[in-house]
Enzyme design. Structure first.
Site, PDB file in Angstrom:
ATOM      1  N   LYS A  91       1.423  -0.870  -0.420  1.00 44.43           N
ATOM      2  CA  LYS A  91      -0.093   0.060  -0.107  1.00 44.43           C
ATOM      3  C   LYS A  91       0.403   1.332   0.041  1.00 44.43           C
ATOM      4  O   LYS A  91       0.392   1.941  -0.922  1.00 44.43           O
ATOM      5  CB  LYS A  91      -1.039   0.205   1.291  1.00 44.43           C
ATOM      6  CG  LYS A  91      -1.983  -1.152   1.381  1.00 44.43           C
ATOM      7  CD  LYS A  91      -2.745  -1.205   2.373  1.00 44.43           C
ATOM      8  CE  LYS A  91      -2.022  -1.202   3.643  1.00 44.43           C
ATOM      9  NZ  LYS A  91      -1.044  -2.025   3.969  1.00 44.43           N
ATOM     10  N   ARG A 132      -9.770   0.795   8.462  1.00 48.77           N
ATOM     11  CA  ARG A 132      -9.449  -1.004   8.847  1.00 48.77           C
ATOM     12  C   ARG A 132     -10.033  -1.604   9.637  1.00 48.77           C
ATOM     13  O   ARG A 132     -10.496  -2.512   9.984  1.00 48.77           O
ATOM     14  CB  ARG A 132      -8.628  -0.812   9.474  1.00 48.77           C
ATOM     15  CG  ARG A 132      -6.863  -0.814   9.602  1.00 48.77           C
ATOM     16  CD  ARG A 132      -5.988  -0.414  10.354  1.00 48.77           C
ATOM     17  NE  ARG A 132      -4.240  -1.215  10.042  1.00 48.77           N
ATOM     18  CZ  ARG A 132      -3.728  -0.915   9.429  1.00 48.77           C
ATOM     19  NH1 ARG A 132      -3.864   0.513   9.225  1.00 48.77           N
ATOM     20  NH2 ARG A 132      -2.527  -1.498   9.150  1.00 48.77           N
ATOM     21  N   ARG A 169      11.343  -6.408   5.418  1.00 49.69           N
ATOM     22  CA  ARG A 169      11.089  -5.043   5.371  1.00 49.69           C
ATOM     23  C   ARG A 169      12.644  -4.033   6.285  1.00 49.69           C
ATOM     24  O   ARG A 169      12.937  -3.840   7.254  1.00 49.69           O
ATOM     25  CB  ARG A 169       9.551  -4.191   5.242  1.00 49.69           C
ATOM     26  CG  ARG A 169       9.749  -2.496   5.080  1.00 49.69           C
ATOM     27  CD  ARG A 169       8.339  -1.927   5.520  1.00 49.69           C
ATOM     28  NE  ARG A 169       7.949  -2.609   6.317  1.00 49.69           N
ATOM     29  CZ  ARG A 169       6.205  -2.444   6.136  1.00 49.69           C
ATOM     30  NH1 ARG A 169       5.735  -1.534   5.215  1.00 49.69           N
ATOM     31  NH2 ARG A 169       5.441  -3.405   6.951  1.00 49.69           N
ATOM     32  N   ARG A 195      11.604  -1.854  11.533  1.00 49.97           N
ATOM     33  CA  ARG A 195      10.374  -0.955  12.116  1.00 49.97           C
ATOM     34  C   ARG A 195       9.671  -2.307  13.409  1.00 49.97           C
ATOM     35  O   ARG A 195       9.901  -3.481  13.547  1.00 49.97           O
ATOM     36  CB  ARG A 195       8.957  -0.826  11.254  1.00 49.97           C
ATOM     37  CG  ARG A 195       8.398   0.498  11.520  1.00 49.97           C
ATOM     38  CD  ARG A 195       7.843   0.569   9.959  1.00 49.97           C
ATOM     39  NE  ARG A 195       6.066   0.248  10.113  1.00 49.97           N
ATOM     40  CZ  ARG A 195       4.766   0.140   9.229  1.00 49.97           C
ATOM     41  NH1 ARG A 195       4.855   0.249   8.659  1.00 49.97           N
ATOM     42  NH2 ARG A 195       4.255  -0.874   9.980  1.00 49.97           N
ATOM     43  N   ARG A 197      -0.262  -9.115  13.234  1.00 51.96           N
ATOM     44  CA  ARG A 197      -0.785  -8.451  12.758  1.00 51.96           C
ATOM     45  C   ARG A 197      -1.730  -8.435  11.488  1.00 51.96           C
ATOM     46  O   ARG A 197      -2.364  -8.116  10.840  1.00 51.96           O
ATOM     47  CB  ARG A 197       0.179  -7.315  11.841  1.00 51.96           C
ATOM     48  CG  ARG A 197       1.095  -5.841  12.471  1.00 51.96           C
ATOM     49  CD  ARG A 197       2.256  -6.105  12.461  1.00 51.96           C
ATOM     50  NE  ARG A 197       2.070  -5.190  11.284  1.00 51.96           N
ATOM     51  CZ  ARG A 197       2.522  -4.293  10.119  1.00 51.96           C
ATOM     52  NH1 ARG A 197       4.335  -4.783  10.871  1.00 51.96           N
ATOM     53  NH2 ARG A 197       3.059  -3.686   8.937  1.00 51.96           N
TER      54      ARG A 197
END
Ligand code: AP5
Length: 208
Positions: free
Chosen positions: A13, A88, A122, A152, A163
């Site tokens: 996204k 969400r 990531r 992160r 998640r």
């Protein structure tokens, strides 16, 4: 164009919203980025959000809805925007419906195994650039500004799986919600490069 980018954590996204922002001159509104910026500044909102984000849980609806409602009144949103990470939950989507008309929802579809690999791999730079270890060839610094890359907190360990579970439980129902309103387009991201996915998104946006 008033757009929503929907998709599981790591579906792409942010990557593609950044490109649409540049090519279509639309503001990119990422609720995750807003919370992370608040956390960095140590604001009360950031401190409230931190506990939820670190565990991979959603920040309560009431904290998010007013934030987005206010952000969409800014002058840069007059000709449209890209919402990334909002709504969400069904409650957030219903709230959004009460103050905005959305033109299209782009749903980025990616299998769970790839999601976990991408999110775990990531790496971020404080300048905003995002990378993946698989494509970095061992480099640990940002190609754009030279700063050291970091991971992160919520991309580490079991939080990624939490998640994904939260996405399937609370966010995936939005697919049917927007399909029923004839607003949703699925973009299959499996086995596709960033450029291929982006081209598919542009093909859809150019029809609007
Ligand atoms: P948020 O920041 O929104 O995180 P997320 O939805 O989990 O999404 P990500 O940022 O992880 O992934 P992405 O889809 O943007 O993927 P990306 O482009 O980086 O939210 C974080 C937290 O904030 C939430 O858990 C929650 O606590 C809170 N929050 C935020 N909004 C909220 C809301 N509305 N309500 C309640 N709580 C909220 O891509 C991932 C990686 O893949 C990158 O490394 C990228 O380079 C790579 N990649 C992308 N596409 C490709 C491709 N085609 N091929 C190869 N690599 C690719």
């Amino acid at each position: 164009m008033k757009l929503i980018f929907l998709g599981a954590p790591g579906a792409g996204k942010g990557t593609h919203a950044t490109k649409v922002k540049a090519d279509y001159a639309l503001p990119h509104i990422s609720t995750g980025d807003i919370f992370r910026a608040n956390l960095k500044e140590g604001t009360p909102l950031g401190l409230k959000a931190k506990g939820y984000m670190d565990k991979g849980e959603l920040v309560p609806d009431e904290l998010v809805i007013d934030l987005v409602k206010d952000r969409l009144t800014w002058p840069d949103c007059q000709n449209g925007y890209i919402l990334d990470g909002f709504p969400r939950t069904i409650k957030q989507a219903e709230a959004l419906d009460s103050f905005q008309d959305i033109d299209a929802v782009i749903n980025l579809v990616l299998d769970d195994e790839t999601i976990i690999r991408r999110v775990s791999g990531r790496r971020m730079c404080s300048c905003g650039a995002t990378y993946n270890v698989e494509l970095l060839g061992g480099k640990t610094t940002c190609e754009k500004c030279g700063k050291e890359l970091y991971q992160r907190e919520d991309d580490k360990g079991d939080t990624v799986r939490t998640r994904l579970e939260v996405y399937n439980r609370d966010t995936a129902p939005l697919i049917a919600y927007y399909r029923n309103k004839n607003l949703l387009t699925d973009i299959d991201c499996n086995g596709k490069s960033i450029d291929e996915v982006y081209q598919a998104i542009c093909n859809e946006l150019d029809k609007i």
